[in-house]
Enzyme design. Sequence first.
Site, short mmCIF file in Angstrom:
data_model
loop_
_atom_site.label_atom_id
_atom_site.label_comp_id
_atom_site.label_asym_id
_atom_site.label_seq_id
_atom_site.Cartn_x
_atom_site.Cartn_y
_atom_site.Cartn_z
N ALA A 48 68.48 30.04 10.74
CA ALA A 48 67.21 29.50 11.24
C ALA A 48 66.29 29.33 10.05
O ALA A 48 66.43 30.01 9.03
CB ALA A 48 66.62 30.47 12.25
N GLY A 71 71.47 32.02 12.13
CA GLY A 71 71.56 31.00 13.17
C GLY A 71 72.71 30.03 12.93
O GLY A 71 73.25 29.46 13.88
N GLU A 90 75.57 31.64 14.36
CA GLU A 90 75.37 31.71 15.82
C GLU A 90 75.66 30.37 16.50
O GLU A 90 76.27 30.33 17.56
CB GLU A 90 73.94 32.19 16.11
CG GLU A 90 73.77 33.66 15.72
CD GLU A 90 72.32 34.13 15.75
OE1 GLU A 90 71.49 33.51 15.04
OE2 GLU A 90 72.02 35.09 16.46
N GLU A 132 70.26 38.76 9.03
CA GLU A 132 68.86 38.84 9.45
C GLU A 132 68.23 40.19 9.11
O GLU A 132 67.01 40.27 8.89
CB GLU A 132 68.74 38.59 10.96
CG GLU A 132 69.02 37.16 11.38
CD GLU A 132 70.48 36.86 11.69
OE1 GLU A 132 71.36 37.65 11.26
OE2 GLU A 132 70.75 35.85 12.35
N1 CAA Z 1 65.51 28.99 5.83
C1 CAA Z 1 64.75 28.22 5.05
N2 CAA Z 1 65.10 27.81 3.82
C2 CAA Z 1 66.31 28.18 3.38
C3 CAA Z 1 67.17 28.99 4.14
C4 CAA Z 1 66.73 29.39 5.43
N3 CAA Z 1 67.50 30.12 6.26
N4 CAA Z 1 68.30 29.22 3.42
C5 CAA Z 1 68.15 28.56 2.25
N5 CAA Z 1 66.95 27.94 2.23
C6 CAA Z 1 66.39 27.14 1.14
C7 CAA Z 1 65.90 28.00 0.00
O1 CAA Z 1 64.61 28.52 0.29
C8 CAA Z 1 65.92 27.02 -1.13
O2 CAA Z 1 64.80 26.19 -1.02
P1 CAA Z 1 63.87 25.93 -2.34
O3 CAA Z 1 64.80 25.17 -3.28
O4 CAA Z 1 62.75 25.09 -1.81
O5 CAA Z 1 63.48 27.25 -2.86
C9 CAA Z 1 67.15 26.17 -0.82
O6 CAA Z 1 67.41 26.33 0.57
C10 CAA Z 1 68.38 26.58 -1.59
O7 CAA Z 1 68.58 27.97 -1.35
P2 CAA Z 1 68.85 29.01 -2.53
O8 CAA Z 1 68.14 28.61 -3.76
O9 CAA Z 1 68.56 30.37 -1.99
O10 CAA Z 1 70.43 28.79 -2.72
P3 CAA Z 1 71.50 29.82 -3.28
O11 CAA Z 1 72.75 29.03 -3.46
O12 CAA Z 1 70.97 30.60 -4.42
O13 CAA Z 1 71.72 30.90 -2.07
C11 CAA Z 1 72.04 31.54 0.23
C12 CAA Z 1 72.30 30.48 -0.87
C13 CAA Z 1 72.79 32.84 -0.10
C14 CAA Z 1 72.58 30.97 1.54
C15 CAA Z 1 70.53 31.83 0.33
O14 CAA Z 1 69.84 30.59 0.42
C16 CAA Z 1 70.13 32.66 1.49
O15 CAA Z 1 70.31 33.87 1.50
N6 CAA Z 1 69.56 32.03 2.56
C17 CAA Z 1 69.05 32.71 3.71
C18 CAA Z 1 70.17 33.19 4.63
C19 CAA Z 1 69.58 33.93 5.81
O16 CAA Z 1 68.94 34.95 5.67
N7 CAA Z 1 69.82 33.40 7.03
C20 CAA Z 1 69.29 33.98 8.24
C21 CAA Z 1 68.04 33.27 8.65
S1 CAA Z 1 67.18 34.07 9.95
C22 CAA Z 1 68.00 33.62 11.36
O17 CAA Z 1 68.92 32.82 11.35
C23 CAA Z 1 67.44 34.28 12.58
C24 CAA Z 1 68.21 34.13 13.83
O18 CAA Z 1 69.27 34.63 14.08
C25 CAA Z 1 67.54 33.46 14.90
#
Ligand code: CAA
Length: 258
Positions: free
Chosen positions: A65, A109, A112, A132
């Site tokens: 998400a 998400g 999911e 998360e």
């Molecule tokens: N939401 C918003 N932006 C996201 C994102 C997310 N879930 N995942 C990645 N991005 C964005 C980053 O902020 C970044 O944007 P900027 O260039 O503007 O900074 C861009 O995508 C590239 O990401 P990274 O620079 O972090 O890329 P990476 O290759 O170094 O890492 C990754 C990849 C390990 C997937 C890392 O991006 C990450 O950990 N992302 C988040 C994963 C996460 O926590 N997901 C759960 C979300 S909460 C959820 O889903 C709740 C639910 O169940 C309802």
Amino acid sequence: MAYKLIDLTRDGGVAIIQLDRPKALNALNTEMMSEVADALTTLEADDGIGCVILTGSEKAFAAGADIKEMSDNNYLSIYKNDPFEENHCSIERFRKPIIAAVAGYALGGGCEIAMMCDFIIAADNAKFGQPEINLGVMPGIGGTQRLMRAVGKAKAMDMCLTGRMMPAEEAERAGLVSRIVKLDDLMSTAKEAASKIANQSQPVAMITKETVNAGFNMTLDQGIRFERRLFQSLFTTQDQKEGMAAFIEKRKPHFKNK
Ligand code: CAA
């Protein structure tokens, strides 16, 4: 509706929805998921479509998400708006078969919505996770429930509590994905499976999907009875007559979806 964050393509009876927000690793924001929901409504009404593939990019199916969109919520706003119900959950409400073709990250998400699909075909670079907890929350679109049913309590707890990523081979061993293929073969494999499904009788495929899913909310006895009644009901269809006649006459069946 013109789509900005997804691509919708059709190939015979198969439709492909590709999440296309590469700069954010396909993070699932409201705009993208409302496009997915709109596409699914269109495809459900399209009698020419028998199976859908949901996919992302080689690097990310979806990284979860959209954290930036979600972060300013308080309890009342996220409770009242319930941002996942209308759009993200359109995938679980979709009645035709839908396959997730997953390469790269399928996190939060992203994992999911892949699990909402009927089965997952994974590329060898796929990584699944429910991270998360690292954000001070927990899965909120079915992750705790579907992951537990797919891989059992021990692995589901491990994934949700540590937030670690599960590589494709482990996901296949654990039963989360139906098969792993080389990254280069992901879409051809998914299309081959989808077109096999699309060539079956559409109502029979839909009723089969409904029956498997119904089992999650039933006792074994209830599920078996539900299955038996629906199996019997299929003998009212022209496609049952055609399918069995074709076998006996040693030819391919021509289903009419009737
Ligand atoms: N939401 C918003 N932006 C996201 C994102 C997310 N879930 N995942 C990645 N991005 C964005 C980053 O902020 C970044 O944007 P900027 O260039 O503007 O900074 C861009 O995508 C590239 O990401 P990274 O620079 O972090 O890329 P990476 O290759 O170094 O890492 C990754 C990849 C390990 C997937 C890392 O991006 C990450 O950990 N992302 C988040 C994963 C996460 O926590 N997901 C759960 C979300 S909460 C959820 O889903 C709740 C639910 O169940 C309802």
